[in-house]
Design a protein around this motif. Sequence first.
Motif, mmCIF file in Angstrom:
data_model
loop_
_atom_site.group_PDB
_atom_site.id
_atom_site.type_symbol
_atom_site.label_atom_id
_atom_site.label_comp_id
_atom_site.label_asym_id
_atom_site.label_seq_id
_atom_site.Cartn_x
_atom_site.Cartn_y
_atom_site.Cartn_z
ATOM 1 N N SER A 128 0.743 -1.053 -0.125
ATOM 2 C CA SER A 128 -0.033 0.078 0.001
ATOM 3 C C SER A 128 0.754 1.258 0.027
ATOM 4 N N THR A 129 0.448 2.276 -0.807
ATOM 5 C CA THR A 129 1.009 3.659 -0.801
ATOM 6 C C THR A 129 -0.148 4.373 -0.168
ATOM 7 N N ILE A 130 0.382 5.644 0.047
ATOM 8 C CA ILE A 130 -0.781 6.501 0.828
ATOM 9 C C ILE A 130 -1.921 6.718 -0.283
ATOM 10 N N THR A 131 -1.756 6.706 -1.536
ATOM 11 C CA THR A 131 -2.820 6.835 -2.325
ATOM 12 C C THR A 131 -3.481 5.691 -2.248
ATOM 13 N N LEU A 132 -3.165 4.414 -2.459
ATOM 14 C CA LEU A 132 -3.592 3.351 -2.260
ATOM 15 C C LEU A 132 -4.612 3.108 -1.118
ATOM 16 N N GLN A 133 -4.252 3.527 0.125
ATOM 17 C CA GLN A 133 -4.878 3.690 1.380
ATOM 18 C C GLN A 133 -5.819 4.701 1.095
ATOM 19 N N LEU A 134 -5.860 5.774 0.309
ATOM 20 C CA LEU A 134 -6.729 6.945 0.336
ATOM 21 C C LEU A 134 -8.092 6.351 -0.460
ATOM 22 N N ALA A 135 -7.526 5.626 -1.458
ATOM 23 C CA ALA A 135 -8.699 5.012 -2.043
ATOM 24 C C ALA A 135 -9.447 3.874 -1.322
ATOM 25 N N SER A 157 -5.775 0.189 -7.008
ATOM 26 C CA SER A 157 -4.858 0.543 -7.874
ATOM 27 C C SER A 157 -5.153 1.477 -9.187
ATOM 28 N N ILE A 158 -6.554 1.171 -9.449
ATOM 29 C CA ILE A 158 -7.021 1.737 -10.700
ATOM 30 C C ILE A 158 -7.558 3.251 -10.177
ATOM 31 N N VAL A 159 -8.319 2.978 -9.003
ATOM 32 C CA VAL A 159 -8.640 4.421 -8.403
ATOM 33 C C VAL A 159 -7.460 5.247 -8.094
ATOM 34 N N ALA A 160 -6.351 4.690 -7.426
ATOM 35 C CA ALA A 160 -5.249 5.563 -7.042
ATOM 36 C C ALA A 160 -4.406 6.298 -8.428
#
Length: 775
Positions: A128-135, A157-160
């Motif tokens: 997980s990246t921060i962006t993936l966690q945000l998604a 991942s697509i949403v990120a």
Amino acid sequence: MTINKVNVIKWAKRISYGLGILLALFICFYASIHFGLWGKIPDKEQLARLKQSQATQVLDAHTDLIGKIYVYDRQSIKYDDFPQHLINALVATEDVRFYEHSGIDSKSLLRVFFKSILMSDDSSGGGSTITLQLAKNLFGRKNYGPFGIVVNKIRESIVARRIEDLYSKEEILTLYLNTVPFPDNTYGIESASEKFFNVRTKDLTLVQSATLVGSLKANTSYNPRRYPEKSGARKNVVIHQMEKYGFLSEMEANKATTDSIVIDYQNYSPNEGLAPYFRAEIKKQLDSLLKQKKYRKPDGEMYNIYHDGLKIHTTLDNTMQRYAEAAMAEHMSDLQRQFEKAYGQNAPWLKGKSAFEAAKKRLKSYKKFKAQGLDDKAIEDSLKRTHQIDLFSWDETTVASMSTLDSLEYYSKFLNAGLVSLDPSNGAIKAYVGGIDYSFFQFDHIVQSKRQVGSTFKPFVYTAALENGMDPCTYIPIKAITYTDVNNWRPTNAGSLDDEDLNYSLQKALSNSINTIAVKVLYETGLGNVITQAKKMGITSNIEAVPSIALGSSNLSVLELAKAYTSYVNGSKPSNPMFITKIEDKDGNIVASFKDLYPERSESDMAFSNDTRQVMLEFLKATVNEGTATRLRSTYQLPNALAGKTGTTQDNKDGWFVGIMPKLVTVTWVGNDNQQIGFSSTGLGQGANSALPIFAKYLQKLNADSNYNSITKASFESPSEAVLSSLNCDPTKTDGFFKRLFGGNKDERQFKKKEEKKKKGGGIFGWLKKKDKDR
């Protein structure tokens, strides 16, 4: 070509084909997710107008947060409000390559995929990246069976990637920190900062930031309130990560790891925290207010108090509220012990007593069983089944196994209380205590409860008398008489005053709460005039047209009583109780202001003359200085400019006190919610002993805080010369020898003659329904 080479080529081809098939399957699998076969994925247009659910904030008069209304405890803030060490802690711990990637750490994602599919390792994690966690935070996860973790990871991942295309890194961090879940069902860094440390995010220290960021790994296990040692260890991991990646020097890291975590926990849940009864009333008002068209969104849609992030600015003063709640708890915990001890083994709330049996039949469960046709024995058996319940206690909350009947008996013994403080100049509510504990007793004793008010009604009688021409130095005999027009009613006084040959001035009579004189004043003034006067002073409840209202037989709420008394220090005009000063939307635009919500009073709203107001204030000052409320001076040593009135109802079921100061009017009430249960004695239950001490302890706390000098050191205006002259008389007058010898029942006969004349003129008094004693 040798056989071995042929075998190698065959196996290489098979592996190639196998990998090709796996790649094709993965592409098809990915495409099935991308094109929504596993559920629609938010597109860029949806993400561009991302709308987060935000808690409505309830703020006090100083814009300090006192509570929230929410589904998710979240309140959004801007990137500029994040201290740099918070950003550094987050990046160092959760995604050190955050500024380098475009939302996905491909290497980690492949590891998760192969370990999950090929090795069935659900705990592979780490991708997980921060962006993936945000998604994940924004759209949650669904259950897709054995493929769940992979499907969810690919969806995220697509949403990120779409988020990274639309938003800058700062905007992503802002979205993340405003949505990420923290311990205790808290969403967003601002809510977490205020809940755990009682500070705004911008004021977080390095240690506090590291603690909150550390809790993100497992917000139950690393909850700093519940598991301080684990939380401290995790905080140190975050600090070391910050040192490792160059965000902290070795010296800074060493200091931060040795600093302990100091929690200042603030609970903003509906049932707990500061001013829960006030917040519940605010919510009720909002539910009604926001339905009005003039308070809707520009597009005509109604505001949703659970999602739209409104800011409700109220009149409450959070420090005064803390003092009021503390004063109530200090007094009520002690009074409860005295209350139970005085009854001993003969308490009216015990099983088998009439009060208990009546309360049992009012239970919802009893009525339900009765409606089902169960007989009394079957109902009793059902109500005796035990279950685990939380038990309120002034010492600590415990858990016990109890039946419904056991619980009824246990809770029936508790006294409850109410306190409200208003600024009389505008009606602004500064403190509001609706009961002893909202978690267990959610009935609001300020606005929902109406109880007999006892002698706190007497000032309305005397005000009406003055307005109708009675002189302040009028002397009235104290002796009890019988009123034949109301079924031979004979109101009496506490003590041995009923047969004394004394005449009291109005001031002496009111300050000492003399029942016999209060009724005589009402008869002299006229029942209709008294009721009209009370209505002018803001009483909206029904006042039954019976003479016993002179002794407080009317049922009124704490708030309307406080409203009426503000007229004595607000130019003879009752203040409109004010809860809300303004409502803002999440962007700071004003939805409503107090000018819209509370109409201003004009001179035509004066309930009585200025002379009457000054005279009544002198009467009520005398109550504190030489009457029924003298313990404010003697016991509590309060030097303030004070006026007031005590009240106690029949069988000591309600204790009241009204405290009047030039810039603050406070009403306190104490009683049992079961109105069949009163105090065992007047000494214990009278308003001066049951309700007055809450006000006294509250005022002591205000006096000790110099921030409230403008309230506590305020002085009453000086009465005019004409008013002082009208009050220049002895408090008592004794009948002469011949009047005592030959007067007989002249006083009683005179009242009877007056009432006969009134009856002939069409006056109606009605029959007395209850004989109330009050002092």
